[in-house]
Design a protein around this motif. Structure first.
Motif, short mmCIF file in Angstrom:
data_model
loop_
_atom_site.label_atom_id
_atom_site.label_comp_id
_atom_site.label_asym_id
_atom_site.label_seq_id
_atom_site.Cartn_x
_atom_site.Cartn_y
_atom_site.Cartn_z
N ARG A 188 26.83 -26.06 -20.53
CA ARG A 188 25.73 -25.06 -20.52
C ARG A 188 24.44 -25.64 -21.08
O ARG A 188 23.36 -25.32 -20.60
N ILE A 189 24.54 -26.47 -22.08
CA ILE A 189 23.33 -27.08 -22.65
C ILE A 189 22.64 -27.96 -21.61
O ILE A 189 21.41 -27.94 -21.47
N SER A 190 23.45 -28.71 -20.87
CA SER A 190 22.87 -29.59 -19.84
C SER A 190 22.20 -28.78 -18.74
O SER A 190 21.26 -29.25 -18.10
N LYS A 191 22.67 -27.55 -18.52
CA LYS A 191 22.11 -26.69 -17.45
C LYS A 191 21.06 -25.72 -17.99
O LYS A 191 20.56 -24.87 -17.25
N LYS A 192 20.74 -25.82 -19.31
CA LYS A 192 19.74 -24.94 -19.96
C LYS A 192 20.11 -23.46 -19.86
O LYS A 192 19.26 -22.59 -19.69
N GLU A 193 21.41 -23.18 -19.96
CA GLU A 193 21.89 -21.80 -19.94
C GLU A 193 22.24 -21.37 -21.36
O GLU A 193 22.46 -22.19 -22.24
N GLY A 194 22.29 -20.06 -21.57
CA GLY A 194 22.52 -19.52 -22.91
C GLY A 194 23.99 -19.42 -23.27
O GLY A 194 24.83 -19.12 -22.42
N VAL A 195 24.27 -19.64 -24.56
CA VAL A 195 25.64 -19.58 -25.08
C VAL A 195 25.67 -18.64 -26.29
O VAL A 195 24.79 -18.71 -27.16
N ILE A 196 26.67 -17.77 -26.34
CA ILE A 196 26.90 -16.92 -27.51
C ILE A 196 28.27 -17.25 -28.07
O ILE A 196 29.27 -17.29 -27.34
N LEU A 197 28.33 -17.51 -29.37
CA LEU A 197 29.59 -17.76 -30.06
C LEU A 197 29.81 -16.63 -31.07
O LEU A 197 28.96 -16.37 -31.91
N PHE A 198 30.94 -15.97 -30.96
CA PHE A 198 31.26 -14.82 -31.79
C PHE A 198 32.29 -15.19 -32.85
O PHE A 198 33.35 -15.73 -32.54
N HIS A 199 31.93 -14.93 -34.11
CA HIS A 199 32.86 -15.14 -35.22
C HIS A 199 32.60 -14.06 -36.25
O HIS A 199 31.53 -14.03 -36.87
N ASN A 200 33.55 -13.19 -36.46
CA ASN A 200 33.30 -11.99 -37.26
C ASN A 200 33.50 -12.21 -38.76
O ASN A 200 34.18 -11.45 -39.44
#
Length: 844
Positions: free
Chosen positions: A519-531
C-alpha cells in the motif's frame, strides 16, 4: 402548613443532590409570567446552590422552615414542560435524583454557586501568628497559609492546604476578631461573549456632500481616522447598516483602537456591544466538502428513506432500526430524513457515540445543510457549549449533533432523533448519576415528543435486533455498499501458526507487513487497529518478575515510552518509570505487551529495514488530548500527508476515507475473554466496524487482515464471513440460557469505601433487604476484577430482572426503592457509598 402572604410565591426546587426529594422555598414579588423551568439560586445550609424550579404556587407544605430564595437566574424558562417530564422519567428509571438529572442536562457554566473568599488583614504579623499558635494552633495555621498569598483564596483551598476537613469555626472566630476579611461571590457562571462594535451615525450620512467634507477634513488632519471612517462606510453600505467589530477593523487596517474611539467622540460613529457566538475554528481543515444530500439513492436506501419520511409526515412516534452494512450509505438516508423533517417545520437531534465521529460527520452535515447546526460534546469549551445551548433553546438551530448528553438539548419542535452506531457502549453514562443510556432515552423522548427515532448500525446491539424481531422496532435493511463499492476481502492470520513458522517480527506477521509495504508503494491509506494505548502493557523485572502497580487501583501501570512514564488509565496516577527493579534491584526491566505507541515505533523500524519511509500517525486518547489535534490528525490522513493511521477504537468507526484500502487488526483477542457477558458481542462489533473502513470506494477493493490466536471463535468467524445472523442466533441462545439481556434487565449495585471489610459487610446487609421473588435473580456480593479503584475497595451485587415475569419492570423498581429505603434507615454508614446502575454495561 405555611400560609400564603401577599406577593409571596412558594416554589418546589430540584437541587443537584443525591436525595429523592424536592425543596420548598419562597419568593417575594416573583415575575408574573411562568417561572417553572427556570434556574434559581437558593441557600442550602451554609452554602448556595443552583436548582431548577419544577413547581410554583401560592401555598406549600413543608416539614422544615421555608427559606427565601436568593435570585431567579433566567428571564424565561430554560426547561419546557416536555423536557421537565423527560428528565423526571430519566431520574426515576435510572434511580437518580431529579436535581442530579437536571444538572446533567445543563452545559457547564450554567450551575453557578457562591464561593467564600478569604483575605488576611494587614494588621496580622508573624509575631502575632507565633503567639496565637501556642493557644489556638488551627487558627494560627489558617493565618500562616493566608500570609503566603497577596490576594484572597477560597475556603476549599485552605482546607486542602492545611489538611483539615472543616475550618468554619476558625474562620468565624478570625473574622469576628477582624484578622481576616471574608467575601461571598457567585462564581462558575458562563456568560455570553461580547465584542465592541461600531456603526456610522445617521447624522454623518445626512448628505453625501457633508460626508465627503468630513472625510476631506480627516484626511488632512487624521489620515488613519479617515481610513477607518471610509472602511466603516463601505461595510455599512454592503451590510445594510450592520455594526462592524472594532477588533476586525484594527486587525485589517493595522490601526489602533484609539482612532475609532476618537471618531466616536467627534460624533461620526456610535459604539455598541454585540454578543458573539463562540464556535470551533475549522479553518482549512474541513474533512468533507461535497454536498452528499444530492446523491442518488439505491433501491434499498430509497425504501428506507421513504418509510422514515412517511412516519415524520404523519407526526406519530415510531422507532426504526436501520441495519446497513458498513459503507452502505446510512448517512445519506439520514440526510433525506432530515430534509423531510425540515420541510414540515421539525428539528433534528443526531446522537453520536464518541467525539471521534464528530469532526468528519459534522463537516459532512455542514456541506449539506450549511451552518445551521449546533455541535455539543465534551471537547468544546464551556463557553462554546453554553452559546450553542442558548442558540438551540432560542430556536435558532435546526440540527443538533452531539454525544450522549445532547439527548437533553432544549430542542423545540423535535421531529426526528437519529442514534448513529446505536450499539456503542459509550452511549451509557457510567458516572456520575444519572447512569442513563442515551439510546434508550432517545426512544422515550421520541415518544414524549411524537418524534420519529432512527437507530442506525452495521452491527446492531443484541437488544435492538431482538426488539426488531419481535416487532417493537421497524427493521430497515441495506445489504450492499453504496457507489458500487465491494465489501473488503477479510483474511485471518493465525498467530499461533505464524509463531511456529517464525514468521512474526515484533508484533507483526509477515503477511501484514507485506500488505502494508504494498500500500505504501501505491500511495494508498492504511489503518491499523489496536485497542490498547501506551507503549507496553507493563514493565516486568527479568530477575524477580515484579510488576509496577497503581497505588490507587488493583491494576498494573501502563508504560508510556515517550514520556518515560508509568500511568494508570483508570485514576490517572503517573510516575517516572524506574531504571532498576524497586523490589530486587535488578537492572533489566522487560516491556510486556504492546500498545499503540509501541506498534507505531515497531512499524517504523520494520519499514526502515525494508528501505521504506512512511508517515505514521497515532490516533488515541494520548495524541488527541490537545484541542484541535483530533481534526488535524484526520485531515493529514485524508489529504495523504499521513500514510498509516495507528489507533484504538477511535479508528474503528465512523471514518469514511476512500483512500483506505488496507485495515490491519493487530490483536483481535484483546477483548475476547474479558469478564463481561458482552465480550463476544463487542469483539464481533469492533472487528466488523474496523473492517468496514477499507474499500469504501468503487475505485478500490479493500483488504482486511486480522491477527488472532483464536481463529475458530464464533465472534471472529462471524466478523470474517459478514454473517451477522449467524452470530446473533448463537449468541441469543447463550443469553437466554444464562438469563442475560435482552431477556433480563441487568442491574449492578456497587459498594465502595476505604475499608474492604466494611464494604463487604454493607453489601451483605443490602442483599438481606432485597425481596425474594420469581422475577429477580440475585448474585453476590461478588469481588470485581478491579477490586480497588481510586483507593476505594469495591463489591458488586448483580440483579437480573426476568422480563417475562415482570414485563414493565414494576417489581424491580419497587424492590429497589423499598430495599434502598430500608438500608438507608437501618444499615447505611457514611463511609460506604452505594451506586445503583440500571441496565448496566459494566463487566465484572
Amino acid at each position: 402548613m405555611p400560609r400564603n402572604i401577599q406577593n409571596t410565591t412558594y416554589i418546589s426546587v430540584a437541587l443537584p443532590l443525591p436525595v429523592q426529594r424536592l425543596f420548598i422555598y419562597s419568593i417575594a414579588n416573583a415575575p408574573s409570567d411562568n417561572i417553572v423551568g427556570r434556574r434559581i439560586l437558593v441557600p442550602f445550609g451554609k452554602r448556595s446552590l443552583t436548582g431548577i424550579i419544577v413547581a410554583a404556587g401560592e401555598e406549600a407544605e413543608s416539614e422544615f422552615e421555608v427559606r427565601k430564595a436568593i435570585e431567579i437566574l433566567d428571564d424565561a424558562p430554560i426547561f419546557n414542560q416536555k423536557l421537565l417530564e423527560f428528565t423526571k422519567w430519566t431520574a426515576d428509571y435510572y434511580f437518580a435524583s431529579w436535581g442530579e438529572t437536571l444538572k446533567a442536562a445543563l452545559p457547564q457554566g450554567m450551575t453557578p454557586r457562591d464561593v467564600l473568599r478569604i483575605k488576611v488583614m494587614p494588621v496580622v504579623t508573624d509575631e502575632m501568628i507565633f503567639e496565637m499558635a501556642k493557644k489556638a494552633p488551627k487558627r494560627a495555621a489558617v493565618l500562616q497559609e493566608l500570609k503566603k498569598h497577596t490576594g484572597d483564596v477560597t475556603i476549599g483551598y485552605l482546607e486542602k492546604k492545611i489538611k483539615n476537613a472543616s475550618i468554619a469555626e476558625q474562620i468565624y472566630t478570625l473574622e469576628r476578631a477582624k484578622l481576616i476579611l471574608c467575601e461571598r461571590t457567585i462564581e462558575g457562571e458562563a456568560r455570553p461573549k461580547t465584542r465592541k462594535a461600531v456603526a456610522i451615525n445617521e447624522e454623518t450620512l445626512s448628505t453625501q456632500e457633508q460626508f465627503r467634507e468630513a472625510l476631506d477634513i480627516l484626511d488632512k488632519k487624521a489620515p488613519k481616522q479617515a481610513l477607518a471612517l471610509s472602511h466603516i462606510y463601505l461595510y455599512h453600505r454592503r451590510n445594510h447598516g450592520e455594526p462592524i467589530a472594532i477588533a476586525d477593523i484594527v486587525q485589517e487596517l493595522k490601526i489602533s483602537e484609539q482612532a475609532i474611539v476618537q471618531l466616536a467622540a467627534k460624533g461620526y460613529l456610535r459604539i455598541s456591544t454585540r454578543e458573539v457566538i463562540r464556535s470551533e475554528v475549522i479553518g482549512n481543515s474541513r474533512l468533507a466538502e461535497r454536498d452528499e444530500s444530492t446523491l442518488a439513492l439505491s433501491a434499498e436506501q430509497e425504501h428506507a428513506a421513504r418509510k422514515i419520511s412517511e412516519s415524520i409526515t404523519s407526526n406519530k412516534h415510531k422507532t426504526f432500526l436501520l441495519h446497513g452494512v458498513t459503507g452502505s450509505g446510512k448517512t445519506l438516508v439520514y440526510f433525506h430524513a432530515i430534509k423531510q423533517a425540515m420541510s414540515v417545520g421539525k428539528n433534528t437531534l443526531l446522537l453520536l457515540p464518541e467525539i471521534s465521529l464528530t469532526p468528519q460527520l459534522t463537516d459532512r452535515f455542514r456541506a449539506a445543510f450549511g451552518d445551521n447546526i449546533a455541535v455539543l460534546h465534551s471537547r468544546i469549551s464551556a463557553g462554546e457549549r453554553f452559546d450553542q445551548w442558548r442558540q438551540i433553546a432560542a430556536g435558532k438551530i435546526k440540527i443538533v449533533i452531539g454525544a450522549r448528553s445532547a439527548i437533553f438539548a432544549p430542542i423545540e419542535r423535535l421531529g426526528l432523533i437519529i442514534v448513529d452506531e446505536e450499539h456503542e457502549p459509550s452511549y451509557k453514562q457510567e458516572s456520575p448519576a444519572p447512569r442513563y443510556n442515551a439510546r434508550d432515552c432517545a426512544i422515550v423522548r421520541g415518544g414524549m415528543e411524537s418524534a420519529v427515532v432512527v437507530l442506525g448500525s452495521a452491527t446492531p446491539s443484541m437488544e435492538s435486533i431482538y426488539n426488531a424481531s419481535t416487532g417493537k422496532y421497524h427493521l430497515l435493511k441495506i445489504s450492499s455498499r453504496a457507489d458500487d463499492a465491494k465489501m473488503p476481502e477479510i483474511r485471518i492470520i493465525n498467530m499461533q501458526e505464524e509463531r511456529k513458522r517464525k514468521f512474526i517480527l515484533k508484533s507483526f506477521s509477515q503477511d501484514l507487513l507485506d500488505a502494508i509495504a504494498l500500500r505504501i508503494s501505491k500511495k494508498e491509506g492504511v489503518i491499523l487497529f489496536h485497542n490498547r494505548r501506551g507503549f507496553s502493557s507493563l514493565l516486568e523485572c527479568d530477575d524477580c518478575g515484579a510488576i509496577s502497580k497503581c497505588t490507587n487501583c488493583s491494576v498494573t501501570l501502563t508504560y508510556h515510552k515517550t514520556a518515560r512514564q508509568l500511568r494508570c488509565h483508570y485514576c490517572g496516577f503517573a510516575r517516572i518509570a524506574p531504571n532498576a527493579c524497586e523490589v530486587c534491584g535488578g537492572m533489566t526491566m522487560r516491556e510486556i505487551g504492546a500498545g499503540t505507541q509501541r506498534i507505531e515505533e515497531e512499524l517504523a523500524q520494520l519499514l526502515e529495514m525494508r528501505g521504506l519511509k512512511a508517515q505514521i500517525a497515532r490516533l488515541d486518547a494520548d495524541t488527541t488530548a490537545k484541542r484541535g489535534s483530533h481534526r488535524a490528525i484526520l485531515h493529514d490522513f485524508a489529504s495523504g500527508k499521513t500514510d498509516i493511521l495507528v489507533g484504538t477504537q477511535m479508528v474503528a468507526k465512523g471514518l469514511d476515507f476512500n483512500r483506505v484500502t488496507l485495515v490491519g487488526v493487530m490483536n483481535a483477542d484483546l477483548q475476547l475473554f474479558m469478564p463481561d457477558f458482552r465480550a463476544s458481542e463487542r469483539t464481533f462489533q469492533l472487528l466488523t466496524q474496523v473492517a468496514g473502513r477499507a474499500g469504501r470506494s468503487g475505485d478500490y477493493r479493500g483488504e482486511v487482515l486480522i491477527q488472532t490466536s483464536h481463529p475458530d471463535h464464533q465472534a471472529i468467524l462471524a466478523a470474517v464471513s459478514g454473517r451477522y445472523d449467524h452470530f446473533y442466533g448463537d449468541e441469543l441462545q447463550l443469553r437466554k440460557e444464562a438469563y442475560y439481556p435482552p431477556f433480563t434487565r441487568f442491574v449492578t449495585v456497587e459498594f465502595s469505601g476505604s475499608s474492604e471489610e466494611k464494604v463487604h459487610e454493607q453489601a451483605l446487609k443490602f442483599a438481606y433487604y432485597l425481596p425474594k421473588n420469581q422475577s429477580l435473580l440475585i448474585l453476590g456480593p461478588t469481588v470485581p476484577t478491579i477490586w480497588r479503584l481510586r483507593s476505594q475497595y469495591r463489591r458488586f451485587l448483580i440483579i437480573k430482572n426476568i422480563k417475562h415475569a415482570d414485563p414493565a419492570g414494576e417489581q424491580l423498581r419497587h424492590a429497589l426503592r423499598s430495599t434502598y429505603g430500608n438500608y438507608q434507615q437501618n444499615a447505611a454508614v457514611s463511609t460506604v457509598r452505594v451506586n445503583i446502575d440500571i441496565d448496566s454495561f459494566g463487566g465484572l
